[in-house]
Design an enzyme around this catalytic site. Structure first.
Site, PDB file in Angstrom:
ATOM      1  N   CYS A  78       1.117   2.229  -8.101  1.00 59.75           N
ATOM      2  CA  CYS A  78       2.631   2.505  -7.457  1.00 59.75           C
ATOM      3  C   CYS A  78       3.614   1.586  -8.213  1.00 59.75           C
ATOM      4  O   CYS A  78       4.910   1.960  -8.193  1.00 59.75           O
ATOM      5  CB  CYS A  78       2.788   1.896  -6.164  1.00 59.75           C
ATOM      6  SG  CYS A  78       1.563   2.893  -4.984  1.00 59.75           S
ATOM      7  N   HIS A 107      10.109   1.519  -4.541  1.00 65.45           N
ATOM      8  CA  HIS A 107       8.840   2.455  -4.738  1.00 65.45           C
ATOM      9  C   HIS A 107       8.718   2.965  -3.308  1.00 65.45           C
ATOM     10  O   HIS A 107       9.093   2.357  -2.226  1.00 65.45           O
ATOM     11  CB  HIS A 107       7.487   1.999  -4.985  1.00 65.45           C
ATOM     12  CG  HIS A 107       6.394   2.625  -4.682  1.00 65.45           C
ATOM     13  ND1 HIS A 107       6.076   3.637  -5.057  1.00 65.45           N
ATOM     14  CD2 HIS A 107       5.419   2.117  -3.856  1.00 65.45           C
ATOM     15  CE1 HIS A 107       5.044   4.253  -4.315  1.00 65.45           C
ATOM     16  NE2 HIS A 107       4.656   3.379  -3.771  1.00 65.45           N
ATOM     17  N   ASN A 118       4.549   9.623  -0.646  1.00 66.68           N
ATOM     18  CA  ASN A 118       4.561   8.506  -1.789  1.00 66.68           C
ATOM     19  C   ASN A 118       3.981   9.424  -2.806  1.00 66.68           C
ATOM     20  O   ASN A 118       2.983   9.837  -2.999  1.00 66.68           O
ATOM     21  CB  ASN A 118       3.590   7.615  -1.011  1.00 66.68           C
ATOM     22  CG  ASN A 118       3.409   6.283  -1.851  1.00 66.68           C
ATOM     23  OD1 ASN A 118       3.338   6.616  -3.017  1.00 66.68           O
ATOM     24  ND2 ASN A 118       2.845   5.246  -1.451  1.00 66.68           N
TER      25      ASN A 118
HETATM   26  O1  UT7 Z   1       2.142   2.958  -2.131  1.00 66.43           O
HETATM   27  C1  UT7 Z   1       1.011   2.047  -1.913  1.00 66.43           C
HETATM   28  C2  UT7 Z   1       1.543   1.054  -1.117  1.00 66.43           C
HETATM   29  N1  UT7 Z   1       0.772   1.855   0.381  1.00 66.43           N
HETATM   30  C3  UT7 Z   1       1.482   1.444   1.465  1.00 66.43           C
HETATM   31  O2  UT7 Z   1       2.527   0.734   1.251  1.00 66.43           O
HETATM   32  C4  UT7 Z   1       0.808   1.846   2.556  1.00 66.43           C
HETATM   33  C5  UT7 Z   1       1.168   0.548   3.673  1.00 66.43           C
HETATM   34  N2  UT7 Z   1       0.622   0.990   4.969  1.00 66.43           N
HETATM   35  C6  UT7 Z   1       1.014   1.954   5.730  1.00 66.43           C
HETATM   36  O3  UT7 Z   1       2.047   2.409   5.605  1.00 66.43           O
HETATM   37  C7  UT7 Z   1       0.458   2.060   7.248  1.00 66.43           C
HETATM   38  O4  UT7 Z   1      -0.525   1.181   7.549  1.00 66.43           O
HETATM   39  C8  UT7 Z   1       0.009   3.443   7.450  1.00 66.43           C
HETATM   40  C9  UT7 Z   1       1.168   4.298   7.554  1.00 66.43           C
HETATM   41  C10 UT7 Z   1      -0.858   3.822   6.331  1.00 66.43           C
HETATM   42  C11 UT7 Z   1      -0.987   3.517   8.835  1.00 66.43           C
HETATM   43  O5  UT7 Z   1      -0.086   3.175   9.824  1.00 66.43           O
HETATM   44  P1  UT7 Z   1      -0.650   2.023  10.850  1.00 66.43           P
HETATM   45  O6  UT7 Z   1       0.229   1.785  11.635  1.00 66.43           O
HETATM   46  O7  UT7 Z   1      -1.281   0.812   9.897  1.00 66.43           O
HETATM   47  O8  UT7 Z   1      -1.902   2.690  11.478  1.00 66.43           O
HETATM   48  P2  UT7 Z   1      -3.485   2.370  11.495  1.00 66.43           P
HETATM   49  O9  UT7 Z   1      -4.145   2.684  10.278  1.00 66.43           O
HETATM   50  O10 UT7 Z   1      -3.687   1.054  11.993  1.00 66.43           O
HETATM   51  O11 UT7 Z   1      -4.062   3.489  12.663  1.00 66.43           O
HETATM   52  C12 UT7 Z   1      -3.475   3.399  14.015  1.00 66.43           C
HETATM   53  C13 UT7 Z   1      -4.218   4.696  14.544  1.00 66.43           C
HETATM   54  C14 UT7 Z   1      -5.682   4.730  14.460  1.00 66.43           C
HETATM   55  O12 UT7 Z   1      -6.394   5.083  15.785  1.00 66.43           O
HETATM   56  P3  UT7 Z   1      -7.043   4.341  16.756  1.00 66.43           P
HETATM   57  O13 UT7 Z   1      -7.799   3.448  16.334  1.00 66.43           O
HETATM   58  O14 UT7 Z   1      -5.659   3.393  17.270  1.00 66.43           O
HETATM   59  O15 UT7 Z   1      -7.127   5.025  17.878  1.00 66.43           O
HETATM   60  C15 UT7 Z   1      -5.792   5.656  13.367  1.00 66.43           C
HETATM   61  O16 UT7 Z   1      -7.146   6.311  13.534  1.00 66.43           O
HETATM   62  O17 UT7 Z   1      -3.628   5.872  14.176  1.00 66.43           O
HETATM   63  C16 UT7 Z   1      -4.692   6.730  13.895  1.00 66.43           C
HETATM   64  N3  UT7 Z   1      -4.297   7.546  12.505  1.00 66.43           N
HETATM   65  C17 UT7 Z   1      -3.625   8.536  12.701  1.00 66.43           C
HETATM   66  N4  UT7 Z   1      -3.356   9.447  13.685  1.00 66.43           N
HETATM   67  C18 UT7 Z   1      -2.650  10.742  13.368  1.00 66.43           C
HETATM   68  C19 UT7 Z   1      -4.441   6.991  11.283  1.00 66.43           C
HETATM   69  N5  UT7 Z   1      -3.865   8.046  10.631  1.00 66.43           N
HETATM   70  C20 UT7 Z   1      -3.383   9.035  11.476  1.00 66.43           C
HETATM   71  C21 UT7 Z   1      -2.732  10.229  11.296  1.00 66.43           C
HETATM   72  N6  UT7 Z   1      -2.475  11.042  12.348  1.00 66.43           N
HETATM   73  N7  UT7 Z   1      -2.407  10.852   9.829  1.00 66.43           N
END
Ligand code: UT7
Length: 335
Positions: free
Chosen positions: A115, A262, A292
């Site tokens: 990135c 970014h 992204n």
């Molecule tokens: O460009 C490179 C740099 N990258 C970044 O900066 C990304 C940084 N991270 C993020 O933007 C966020 O962490 C994400 C958007 C990737 C994820 O958001 P989050 O709030 O951290 O979600 P999480 O991974 O903690 O997941 C929360 C819940 C989980 O379910 P449970 O365990 O709470 O039941 C996941 O399984 O959301 C679930 N989940 C989804 N649900 C629906 C994960 N992905 C999805 C999805 N749709 N696509």
């Protein structure tokens, strides 16, 4: 010493629009979750047979940038190509661009900083121009993410975020004092290399081993991201490296006319915007449309902001990136 100015910008995204609803038909996800967590509404994916690849998209963006710079491709003395999704394991995309654009035997350099790839690439270009070695450098960031994502529910935490596209800039030698790229600031922290990574196939984990292990859960050939850890580091590093750039030029946040972060996640951009007390007009986001696009996200956003007349001569433009490595960086530009 010379300075570098951006003399031309271009971008290309595939025509195929993939909405959140489209994804919810193949993955257990939904529009509300994706928009709430990331701000993304849709992204572009290469469609099999549409003739695109990472380097081909790079060429399409580069041709627009060259035309706008009014520089024939023969005048380009170096190609710098940033991607994490090259057409082939090797060689890199730079030489493929050179070949497709019928350029002479100029050097082509590939940058592997994910990135932060575009910020690293323009920093490298800037050094070559400052020292007088080259006058015109073509810098490209291009990604074909859709070719390598886990498009099943298992991969949903990563796959809904990324999109395909390319952006390009021509950097040209300038002798105008106080204008162009004022400074660039680069960092990395390899201790967190695995927190956002794709491990195999690689020399450490080659195809026969993967086949023999037949992994079902921790699939090494799809990207892995420790989302929350990445998020927490991103917001800190974005702010640090923007501050570092401002301080190096005796500027403050009030001097920023346009911040192009970014496009990692709209929530990250909004957090940074708030930290620097910037208005909506001072920050450009287009992750809503493209997701992204990693090394392509800054040049695509910069090009769109410029096309929309949001960047004017004399403006202070700040580019800032954070991503896998971890790597991060900023560039402070007087347009
Ligand atoms: O460009 C490179 C740099 N990258 C970044 O900066 C990304 C940084 N991270 C993020 O933007 C966020 O962490 C994400 C958007 C990737 C994820 O958001 P989050 O709030 O951290 O979600 P999480 O991974 O903690 O997941 C929360 C819940 C989980 O379910 P449970 O365990 O709470 O039941 C996941 O399984 O959301 C679930 N989940 C989804 N649900 C629906 C994960 N992905 C999805 C999805 N749709 N696509």
């Amino acid at each position: 010493m010379y300075t570098s100015k951006i003399s031309g910008l271009g971008y290309y995204v595939p025509e195929n629009v993939v909405t959140n609803d489209d994804l919810s038909k193949i993955i257990d996800t939904n529009d509300a979750w994706i928009q709430e967590r990331t701000g993304i509404k849709e992204r572009r994916h290469i469609k099999k047979g549409d003739g695109n690849s990472t380097s081909i998209m790079g060429v399409k963006a580069a041709k627009i940038a060259l035309e706008r710079a009014n520089i024939p491709s023969d005048d380009i003395e170096l190609i710098i190509f940033a991607t994490l999704s090259p057409d082939m394991y090797f060689p890199g995309g730079g030489v493929r661009v050179q070949d497709m654009m019928n350029m002479s035997t100029i050097p082509a350099l590939d940058i592997r900083n994910q990135c932060s790839g575009f910020v690293y690439a323009i920093s490298v270009a800037d050094q070559f121009i400052k020292t007088g070695m080259y006058k015109n450098i073509l810098v490209i960031g291009s990604e074909n993410h859709s070719g390598g994502l886990d498009m099943t529910t298992r991969g949903r935490g990563v796959s809904v975020i990324f999109g395909d596209g390319a952006g390009a800039a021509v950097l040209t030698r300038s002798e105008e004092e106080g204008k162009g790229i004022l400074s660039t600031h680069l960092h990395s922290e390899g201790a967190h290399a695995k927190e956002l990574s794709l491990e195999g196939p690689s020399t450490e984990y080659w195809v026969p081993e993967i086949i023999a292990e037949n992994p079902k859960d921790n699939i090494p050939y799809y990207p892995y991201m420790n989302g929350q850890f990445v998020f927490k580091n991103a917001v800190v590093r974005f702010s640090e490296v923007i501050n570092e750039g401002l301080q190096a030029n005796n500027l403050t946040a009030t001097d920023i006319n346009m911040l192009i972060p970014h496009q990692a996640n709209l929530r990250i951009s909004q957090f940074v915007q708030k930290q620097f007390r910037l208005s909506d007009d001072q920050v450009y986001n287009n992750i809503q449309k493209y997701g992204n696009t990693t090394a392509a996200s800054i040049p695509i956003a910069l090009t769109e902001a410029w096309e929309e007349g949001k960047i004017k001569e004399g403006d202070i433009v700040v580019l800032a990136a954070f991503g896998s490595g971890f790597t991060w960086g900023s560039a402070i530009i007087r347009w």
